[in-house]
Design an enzyme around this catalytic site. Sequence first.
Site, PDB file in Angstrom:
ATOM      1  N   GLY A  10       0.835  -1.202   0.000  1.00  0.00           N
ATOM      2  CA  GLY A  10       0.000   0.000   0.000  1.00  0.00           C
ATOM      3  C   GLY A  10       0.863   1.242   0.000  1.00  0.00           C
ATOM      4  N   ALA A  11       0.430   2.221  -0.783  1.00  0.00           N
ATOM      5  CA  ALA A  11       1.227   3.441  -0.951  1.00  0.00           C
ATOM      6  C   ALA A  11       0.396   4.680  -0.672  1.00  0.00           C
ATOM      7  CB  ALA A  11       1.785   3.492  -2.376  1.00  0.00           C
ATOM      8  N   GLY A  12      -0.593   4.562   0.240  1.00  0.00           N
ATOM      9  CA  GLY A  12      -1.312   5.746   0.715  1.00  0.00           C
ATOM     10  C   GLY A  12      -0.471   6.406   1.803  1.00  0.00           C
ATOM     11  N   GLY A  13      -1.139   7.252   2.602  1.00  0.00           N
ATOM     12  CA  GLY A  13      -0.398   7.974   3.643  1.00  0.00           C
ATOM     13  C   GLY A  13       0.325   7.036   4.589  1.00  0.00           C
ATOM     14  N   ALA A  14      -0.321   5.967   5.023  1.00  0.00           N
ATOM     15  CA  ALA A  14       0.303   5.060   5.996  1.00  0.00           C
ATOM     16  C   ALA A  14       1.460   4.294   5.368  1.00  0.00           C
ATOM     17  CB  ALA A  14      -0.741   4.086   6.537  1.00  0.00           C
ATOM     18  N   GLY A  15       1.258   3.816   4.141  1.00  0.00           N
ATOM     19  CA  GLY A  15       2.294   3.015   3.489  1.00  0.00           C
ATOM     20  C   GLY A  15       3.534   3.848   3.184  1.00  0.00           C
ATOM     21  N   PHE A 113     -12.814  21.574  14.190  1.00  0.00           N
ATOM     22  CA  PHE A 113     -13.405  20.376  13.598  1.00  0.00           C
ATOM     23  C   PHE A 113     -14.311  19.744  14.650  1.00  0.00           C
ATOM     24  CE2 PHE A 113     -12.056  17.496   9.894  1.00  0.00           C
ATOM     25  CZ  PHE A 113     -12.110  18.532   8.971  1.00  0.00           C
ATOM     26  N   ASP A 214      -8.692  -5.344   1.274  1.00  0.00           N
ATOM     27  CA  ASP A 214      -7.822  -6.477   0.927  1.00  0.00           C
ATOM     28  C   ASP A 214      -6.913  -6.883   2.093  1.00  0.00           C
ATOM     29  OD1 ASP A 214      -8.937  -6.205  -1.585  1.00  0.00           O
ATOM     30  OD2 ASP A 214      -7.165  -5.333  -2.513  1.00  0.00           O
ATOM     31  N   GLN A 233     -17.972   4.460  10.499  1.00  0.00           N
ATOM     32  CA  GLN A 233     -18.385   5.864  10.537  1.00  0.00           C
ATOM     33  C   GLN A 233     -19.181   6.235   9.289  1.00  0.00           C
ATOM     34  OE1 GLN A 233     -15.429   9.395  10.347  1.00  0.00           O
ATOM     35  NE2 GLN A 233     -16.286   9.322  12.412  1.00  0.00           N
ATOM     36  N   HIS A 235     -20.396   9.436   7.429  1.00  0.00           N
ATOM     37  CA  HIS A 235     -20.120  10.876   7.428  1.00  0.00           C
ATOM     38  C   HIS A 235     -21.413  11.622   7.139  1.00  0.00           C
ATOM     39  CE1 HIS A 235     -18.348  14.733   6.585  1.00  0.00           C
ATOM     40  NE2 HIS A 235     -17.146  14.279   6.910  1.00  0.00           N
ATOM     41  N   LEU A 245     -17.724  13.068  -0.904  1.00  0.00           N
ATOM     42  CA  LEU A 245     -17.690  13.771   0.384  1.00  0.00           C
ATOM     43  C   LEU A 245     -17.683  15.286   0.241  1.00  0.00           C
ATOM     44  CD1 LEU A 245     -17.167  13.332   3.536  1.00  0.00           C
ATOM     45  CD2 LEU A 245     -14.862  14.079   2.987  1.00  0.00           C
ATOM     46  N   GLU A 248     -15.924  18.098   6.275  1.00  0.00           N
ATOM     47  CA  GLU A 248     -16.319  18.719   7.539  1.00  0.00           C
ATOM     48  C   GLU A 248     -15.732  20.126   7.658  1.00  0.00           C
ATOM     49  OE1 GLU A 248     -16.487  15.975  10.718  1.00  0.00           O
ATOM     50  OE2 GLU A 248     -15.596  17.383  12.124  1.00  0.00           O
ATOM     51  N   ARG A 281     -19.295  13.231  14.510  1.00  0.00           N
ATOM     52  CA  ARG A 281     -19.976  12.796  13.278  1.00  0.00           C
ATOM     53  C   ARG A 281     -21.147  11.847  13.508  1.00  0.00           C
ATOM     54  NH1 ARG A 281     -14.603  12.088   9.491  1.00  0.00           N
ATOM     55  NH2 ARG A 281     -14.350  14.323   9.213  1.00  0.00           N
ATOM     56  N   HIS A 346     -18.077   6.070   5.499  1.00  0.00           N
ATOM     57  CA  HIS A 346     -16.909   6.930   5.316  1.00  0.00           C
ATOM     58  C   HIS A 346     -15.613   6.314   5.826  1.00  0.00           C
ATOM     59  CE1 HIS A 346     -14.732  10.650   4.848  1.00  0.00           C
ATOM     60  NE2 HIS A 346     -14.451  10.718   6.133  1.00  0.00           N
ATOM     61  N   ARG A 381     -14.515   7.868  15.222  1.00  0.00           N
ATOM     62  CA  ARG A 381     -13.313   8.666  14.930  1.00  0.00           C
ATOM     63  C   ARG A 381     -13.669  10.143  14.829  1.00  0.00           C
ATOM     64  NH1 ARG A 381     -10.868  10.970  10.280  1.00  0.00           N
ATOM     65  NH2 ARG A 381     -12.393  10.073   8.856  1.00  0.00           N
TER      66      ARG A 381
HETATM   67  C1  LIG Z   1     -13.299  11.499   1.017  1.00  0.00           C
HETATM   68  C2  LIG Z   1     -12.503  11.324   2.273  1.00  0.00           C
HETATM   69  C3  LIG Z   1     -11.994  12.429   2.936  1.00  0.00           C
HETATM   70  C4  LIG Z   1     -11.251  12.281   4.107  1.00  0.00           C
HETATM   71  N1  LIG Z   1     -10.748  13.383   4.740  1.00  0.00           N
HETATM   72  C5  LIG Z   1     -10.009  13.236   5.864  1.00  0.00           C
HETATM   73  C6  LIG Z   1      -9.425  14.349   6.525  1.00  0.00           C
HETATM   74  O1  LIG Z   1      -9.566  15.484   6.101  1.00  0.00           O
HETATM   75  N2  LIG Z   1      -8.703  14.129   7.641  1.00  0.00           N
HETATM   76  C7  LIG Z   1      -8.514  12.897   8.159  1.00  0.00           C
HETATM   77  O2  LIG Z   1      -7.847  12.752   9.168  1.00  0.00           O
HETATM   78  N3  LIG Z   1      -9.029  11.794   7.528  1.00  0.00           N
HETATM   79  C8  LIG Z   1      -9.755  11.939   6.410  1.00  0.00           C
HETATM   80  N4  LIG Z   1     -10.277  10.831   5.778  1.00  0.00           N
HETATM   81  C9  LIG Z   1      -9.849   9.507   6.204  1.00  0.00           C
HETATM   82  C10 LIG Z   1      -8.447   9.233   5.672  1.00  0.00           C
HETATM   83  O3  LIG Z   1      -8.238   9.976   4.503  1.00  0.00           O
HETATM   84  C11 LIG Z   1      -8.205   7.759   5.363  1.00  0.00           C
HETATM   85  O4  LIG Z   1      -8.536   7.000   6.483  1.00  0.00           O
HETATM   86  C12 LIG Z   1      -6.750   7.546   5.039  1.00  0.00           C
HETATM   87  O5  LIG Z   1      -6.319   8.408   4.020  1.00  0.00           O
HETATM   88  C13 LIG Z   1      -6.451   6.111   4.648  1.00  0.00           C
HETATM   89  O6  LIG Z   1      -5.083   6.051   4.358  1.00  0.00           O
HETATM   90  P1  LIG Z   1      -4.346   4.656   4.178  1.00  0.00           P
HETATM   91  O7  LIG Z   1      -2.930   4.955   3.886  1.00  0.00           O
HETATM   92  O8  LIG Z   1      -4.651   3.787   5.340  1.00  0.00           O
HETATM   93  O9  LIG Z   1      -5.072   4.010   2.909  1.00  0.00           O
HETATM   94  P2  LIG Z   1      -5.205   4.517   1.380  1.00  0.00           P
HETATM   95  O10 LIG Z   1      -4.806   5.923   1.188  1.00  0.00           O
HETATM   96  O11 LIG Z   1      -6.556   4.093   0.931  1.00  0.00           O
HETATM   97  O12 LIG Z   1      -4.123   3.653   0.647  1.00  0.00           O
HETATM   98  C14 LIG Z   1      -4.272   2.268   0.490  1.00  0.00           C
HETATM   99  C15 LIG Z   1      -3.146   1.791  -0.380  1.00  0.00           C
HETATM  100  O13 LIG Z   1      -3.162   0.384  -0.384  1.00  0.00           O
HETATM  101  C16 LIG Z   1      -3.029  -0.093  -1.712  1.00  0.00           C
HETATM  102  N5  LIG Z   1      -3.677  -1.404  -1.757  1.00  0.00           N
HETATM  103  C17 LIG Z   1      -4.894  -1.771  -1.279  1.00  0.00           C
HETATM  104  N6  LIG Z   1      -5.106  -3.076  -1.503  1.00  0.00           N
HETATM  105  C18 LIG Z   1      -4.002  -3.552  -2.118  1.00  0.00           C
HETATM  106  C19 LIG Z   1      -3.623  -4.815  -2.612  1.00  0.00           C
HETATM  107  N7  LIG Z   1      -4.408  -5.889  -2.531  1.00  0.00           N
HETATM  108  N8  LIG Z   1      -2.411  -4.939  -3.218  1.00  0.00           N
HETATM  109  C20 LIG Z   1      -1.589  -3.877  -3.337  1.00  0.00           C
HETATM  110  N9  LIG Z   1      -1.906  -2.648  -2.883  1.00  0.00           N
HETATM  111  C21 LIG Z   1      -3.095  -2.503  -2.280  1.00  0.00           C
HETATM  112  C22 LIG Z   1      -3.667   0.975  -2.579  1.00  0.00           C
HETATM  113  O14 LIG Z   1      -3.105   0.942  -3.854  1.00  0.00           O
HETATM  114  C23 LIG Z   1      -3.247   2.239  -1.828  1.00  0.00           C
HETATM  115  O15 LIG Z   1      -1.980   2.647  -2.258  1.00  0.00           O
HETATM  116  C24 LIG Z   1     -11.033  10.986   4.628  1.00  0.00           C
HETATM  117  C25 LIG Z   1     -11.551   9.880   3.972  1.00  0.00           C
HETATM  118  C26 LIG Z   1     -12.301  10.042   2.813  1.00  0.00           C
HETATM  119  C27 LIG Z   1     -12.886   8.837   2.156  1.00  0.00           C
END
Ligand SMILES: Cc1cc2nc3c(=O)[nH]c(=O)nc-3n(C[C@H](O)[C@H](O)[C@H](O)COP(=O)(O)OP(=O)(O)OC[C@H]3O[C@@H](n4cnc5c(N)ncnc54)[C@H](O)[C@@H]3O)c2cc1C
Length: 612
Positions: A10-15, A113, A214, A233, A235, A245, A248, A281, A346, A381
């Site tokens: 995973g390459a979102g914020g946490a990854g 918030f 996944d 949650q 929203h 969305l 907020e 929320r 959400h 949350r």
């Molecule tokens: C519209 C929206 C607005 C939000 N706004 C806020 C905010 O303002 N402030 C706040 O604190 N929170 C907010 N949240 C919540 C927060 O954004 C999310 O909880 C958070 O960004 C999730 O980050 P993550 O890194 O866990 O996952 P994600 O960013 O979803 O990343 C998941 C990663 O995993 C990879 N992945 C998934 N499955 C597989 C697989 N099988 N194989 C390989 N790769 C895989 C994907 O490619 C992706 O790179 C919001 C949520 C939403 C939906």
Amino acid sequence: MYEHDVIVVGAGGAGLRAAIAANEAGADTAIVSKLHPVRSHTGAAEGGINAALQEGDDWELHAYDTMKGSDYLGDAPAVETLAQDAREDTMRLEHWGMPFSREEDGRVSQRPFGGLSYPRTTYAGAETGHHLLHTMYEQVVKRGIQVYDEWYVMNLATSDEDDPNDRECHGVVAYDVQSGQIEGFKANNGVVLATGGPGQAFDHTTNAVSCTGDGHAMAYRAGAPLEDMEFIQFHPTSLPSTGVLISEGVRGEGGILFNNEGERFMFEYGYANNSGELASRDVVARAELTEVDEGRGVDDEYVHLDMRHLGEERILDRLENILHLAEDFEGVDGLVEPMPVKPGQHYAMGGIETDENGQTCINGLYAAGECACVSVHGGNRLGGNALPELIVFGKRAGRHAAGEDLGDPEIRTGYGDDVEDETETDLPVQPGAAGLERSGGVAADGGVAADAEGALERAVERERDRVDRLMNKDSGVQHAEIRSKLQQAMTDYVNVFRTEAGVKKALKIIRECREEYQDVYVDDPSTTFNTDLQQTYETRNLIDVAETIALGALVRNEFRGAHWRQENQIRDDENWLKHTLVSWDDGEPSIFYRPVILEGEEKTYEPKERSY
Ligand SMILES: Cc1cc2nc3c(=O)[nH]c(=O)nc-3n(C[C@H](O)[C@H](O)[C@H](O)COP(=O)(O)OP(=O)(O)OC[C@H]3O[C@@H](n4cnc5c(N)ncnc54)[C@H](O)[C@@H]3O)c2cc1C
């Protein structure tokens, strides 16, 4: 076979944050992601990141607000770590170049918030997540961290000792979306799951199509319990037709909610006499649906969110993105008319059970971000608390996986002597019964893997066989049919207001989906960009995850945070100050409970009545 010390899935914020931390700790680190990093769902985050940065605010207030927001189901060691580390980790983003919005005097801006006792939400316009991803991806590129993007991780390669606490994770099996190649990725130190939320288990959601749980499902099948999955949650301000969305941040800047009679119902009907629209929320979502149920909704479906009084200049400065979303997805001009909004799925407060260092009960398997439950959010949350969770616990998981000593965790994981077994609930279905093919997890299939290579090879073979079977079948059911039935059942019966009968209906439908899935086939024969195949895998994951959400919602017979039960509309601290854990053992889900940790470093968070 590919080989690295630490594999981050995973390459979102946490990854991204986990990978940077593991790399800084000296580990050869790689990211494997089904999406390119900056297309991850974190990019959709609009509102901001909570961190006690200003004079007058402090981390203890942040911790207190978070614990209250969680309805006293957060674990204090995790909550306090979040509040303490969010300050430094947010400032680190600023030093890496994150373009935070600023005040006239140059200080980083912070907005109010929901549920916060201080304006603590740091933001970059209404595109905080987008900038967060770009800022961290830049650091990943700078450090030369290897990114395998458009590789879909199909399963974990774990050993399969009887007790999940004795198991070891050796790597993952992934499918190259561009070529169809299936390969093993060996992790010498550890695998960090950072796969995001399971929002696609619901029909009306703010989550992207990629949010398919996944990581949750892979960890669950390998034997790591899923924690507090019933806490979903909803929203309060999603657009009715698409679920997109409306942040907020709109209410944070002063946006107001009205019913069809033009009443400011949050105050008019006493839902939140102090905080009004900025109550937490869960409170606002229930208020909106109550308005609709009592005939005061607009078109019997939604309410209005009005920001016109903020003025064009302020809206364009701080909420411009909202104008585009309302216009593009609902055809509404937020400068001249109110926006229609209703609650939408959400966020998942629950997830893969971890300790403060991101470790699951399986050796070498970590989780961080929305797929994990550490637990900081408990029953609900607070807005702006997910992004700090990504950077704080992503960092800790990455470091620990790389071999850094972060001290002994206070939070325990897996089945142990501190848990209590579920004894009472009459489950309408035993999801593992009737000989249905369940998972394909290495751990579930018997035969102890002698070593890492053996476990990985066997896991790769299993996925190649599975793909062959799916692709060589000429007819059957298509995943999309099953998925939409599942999503509809979850939205109909496991939504904001839940009843025992409704949740049981959902469980029955989930069971039918599982049975139908036995006959699933992949129609598209291509080996490149075969989204049919990938989504067939994802649908299986959604079934597993939806089942744990519904099981949790059935057993927790009380009203806490986002989980409301018609039969028992009170928070029952005597019986329910405990986490729900669902684990997959011996062909059946088993449910057990672990007490909440309310003792912090210096004080105990005594449960109080939660009002806003
Ligand atoms: C519209 C929206 C607005 C939000 N706004 C806020 C905010 O303002 N402030 C706040 O604190 N929170 C907010 N949240 C919540 C927060 O954004 C999310 O909880 C958070 O960004 C999730 O980050 P993550 O890194 O866990 O996952 P994600 O960013 O979803 O990343 C998941 C990663 O995993 C990879 N992945 C998934 N499955 C597989 C697989 N099988 N194989 C390989 N790769 C895989 C994907 O490619 C992706 O790179 C919001 C949520 C939403 C939906």
